[in-house]
Each structure stands twice: as structure tokens, then as C-alpha cells.
Write an enzyme that holds these catalytic residues in place. Structure first.
Site, short mmCIF file in Angstrom:
data_model
loop_
_atom_site.label_atom_id
_atom_site.label_comp_id
_atom_site.label_asym_id
_atom_site.label_seq_id
_atom_site.Cartn_x
_atom_site.Cartn_y
_atom_site.Cartn_z
N CYS A 1 -1.20 5.82 9.28
CA CYS A 1 -1.53 4.55 8.62
C CYS A 1 -2.64 4.85 7.63
O CYS A 1 -2.60 5.87 6.96
CB CYS A 1 -1.91 3.49 9.65
SG CYS A 1 -3.32 3.95 10.70
N ARG B 1 0.84 -1.20 0.00
CA ARG B 1 0.00 0.00 0.00
C ARG B 1 0.87 1.25 0.00
O ARG B 1 0.56 2.24 -0.67
CB ARG B 1 -0.95 0.00 1.20
CG ARG B 1 -2.03 -1.06 1.11
CD ARG B 1 -2.98 -1.00 2.29
NE ARG B 1 -3.80 0.20 2.28
CZ ARG B 1 -4.57 0.59 3.29
NH1 ARG B 1 -4.57 -0.11 4.42
NH2 ARG B 1 -5.30 1.68 3.20
#
Length: 298
Positions: free
Chosen positions: A234, A176
Site C-alpha cells: 500500500c 493513487r
């Protein structure tokens, strides 16, 4: 401060009948059945905490997927869990503390000093052969008074400039960070200048935090030293709290960007970098940094 409580320590505390509030934060991305899992089995006396409704406000444009709830609403939730001023709180989950760290950070941020993560969570409790119970626990309402501002935080503006003077860690999975996949957020990639530091590397195969020395070596390998300012994000501010706990265990204080990449990537005016390099910090200034519309942004 050590943010962890091991199973033996918790067992001894409960055996001595020392007041302890147990919070079960059963949640994982893609699994909406945390409460059902809790009803099937949980630590004796543990109260269920709903991450989606009690540890986050509704998702909103410009605030990300899990915005922090208003202070008053969070205090109401904490009282509903039975927390009083000065209580000793232990939170756990069944996913390596990835979800429980959210309530650990929020309670610490709100001024509660004695808050800990059960290292290894429900799995470690089971492995020790200790009893669990089914059903729901509804405690007597507590009287805790909470305030904001005890843990360092940053917004998107501070996150943008953080790599100029400190280290910004991206706690998501490497794929990611690199922008190879993005299952939930508007754009793929990372905040320019951020360093990849997946939260999954803070724990062992059993979901227990790595020893303090191993965590310190891990973070030092990323360039963290005493005196270096560190911040973490995050996807939506949940697992980044786990990284803050791991950094604290290693001896490094760190700030949290609560809006995280879900907030950042939802703003088309903010640049997003792709690839394995931070981008703008020791990496190419063009070619790996994209705007929200796909054009190259310096």
C-alpha cells in the site's frame, strides 16, 4: 484461519470472563488525535496502541513512512499492553479495521497465534448497544516472547520481480494507483506490474468485511487462484495488512511488502508506472512507466 471476531462472539467471551486482551488502534491518515478519541470512549478494558510510535519505527530514507520497529522494541510494547504468551488478543479501530490490521499482522508475524480483528470495530460495538468507557487503561505488564518471521514478507527487490511469477496487489485507492494524485509519497503511480485492488473494497458501508464468498469472488476476478503466489503493498504497509487479512479470510495466503510504495517511490532508481494498466504485464512497455526523474524507463 479466520482472522475475524464478531461482536457477539467477543461479548460472550468477555461475559464468560475468558482472558482477552483488547487493543484499541485508533489511527487514520490525516488524523493525529487517536489517543484523544480513545480517552473519550473505548471498549471496556481496551488498551490504546499508538500506531505511529509503537507499530512503526521513525520514517527513514530507504525504509518508507512506517518501517517495522525492531523486534525487541515491539516485544516491549506488547508487554506494555499486558500480553502474555498464549494470550487471546482482539484488536479494533473506528475505521473498518484499516489501522487495527497492522497490529493483527505484526503480532501474527511475531508468533502470537490467537489474534483477531473485531469485525466492524467500535462502530459495530456501539450499534449493538454495548457499553463503552472513558479514560486510560494501564494493564499489568505482560511476559510475551515475540520473534519475527511467521508471516511471509518481501523487500523491494522481491517486489520488483514478483509480477513475473505471481500477483502483486496495490491496496491503495485507485486514483493513487493510477498516479492521478499522491498526497504523501515522493512520486505518483504504482510498482510496475502491480494490479489495483483497493482495500476499501474489502468492507461494506458499515466497515465490516465482506462475506468470505464475496471476498473470494473479488480476488478471483483479479486473477488470484489457489496456488498463485500473492503479495500486497500500500502506501506504507498499514492498510496492506488489511488486504492480507481479507485474502486470508477468502482462503488465499499472501505476503506483505512492509516498505510499500513510500519506500519504493523514494528510491529514484526504481521505476514507477502510471495509468490504469499494470505496466509491463499486459500493458504498454513505454509511455506509462516513469523513472524518478520523469524520463521513460522500460
Amino acid at each position: 484461519m479466520n482472522p475475524l471476531m464478531d461482536v457477539a462472539g467477543l461479548q460472550a467471551r468477555l461475559a464468560d470472563n475468558r482472558r482477552t486482551v483488547l487493543l484499541d488502534v485508533r489511527w487514520a491518515l490525516g488524523d493525529p488525535h487517536g489517543y484523544r478519541h480513545y480517552l473519550q470512549e473505548h471498549l471496556p478494558g481496551a488498551v490504546f496502541v499508538d500506531l505511529g510510535t509503537e507499530l512503526a519505527a521513525p520514517a527513514a530514507p530507504g525504509r518508507g513512512r512506517h518501517p517495522l520497529p525492531p523486534e525487541g522494541e515491539f516485544q516491549e510494547s506488547a508487554r506494555r499492553w499486558g500480553i502474555n504468551d498464549g494470550d487471546f488478543v482482539v484488536a479494533y479501530d473506528d475505521s473498518g479495521s484499516m489501522a487495527a490490521a497492522r497490529v493483527w499482522w505484526m503480532l501474527r508475524h511475531a508468533g502470537l497465534a490467537e489474534v483477531y480483528l473485531l469485525d466492524g470495530g467500535l462502530a459495530a460495538w456501539r450499534a449493538a448497544g454495548l457499553p463503552v468507557e472513558a479514560g486510560s487503561v494501564v494493564p499489568e505488564a505482560g511476559n510475551v516472547r515475540l520473534t519475527d518471521g511467521r508471516m511471509p514478507v518481501l523487500d523491494a527487490g522481491a517486489a520488483a520481480g514478483w509480477p513475473d511469477s505471481g500477483l502483486l496487489l496495490d491496496a491503495r485507492a485507485g486514483e493513487r494507483y493510477r498516479g492521478e494524485v499522491e498526497p504523501v509519497d515522493p512520486r505518483a503511480g504504482h510498482i510496475p506490474g502491480a494490479i489495483s485492488a483497493p482495500t476499501s473494497e474489502n468492507v461494506d458501508a458499515n466497515g465490516r468485511f465482506l462475506p468470505q464468498e464475496a471476498l473470494r469472488r473479488r480476488f478471483e476476478s483479479l486473477g488470484i487462484r489457489d496456488g498463485v503466489q500473492v503479495a500486497v503493498y500500500c502506501g506504507s504497509g498499514v492498510t496492506a495488512a488489511h488486504e492480507v487479512a481479507a485474502l486470508e479470510l477468502a482462503g488465499f495466503p499472501a505476503a506483505l511488502y512492509p516498505g510499500s510504495f513510500s519506500e519504493w517511490s523514494g528510491n529514484p532508481d526504481l521505476p514507477v508506472a502510471t495509468g490504469p494498466e499494470p505496466g509491463g504485464i499486459g500493458g504498454p512497455s513505454t509511455g506509462n512507466t516513469e523513472s524518478g526523474k520523469g524520463s521513460v524507463a522500460l
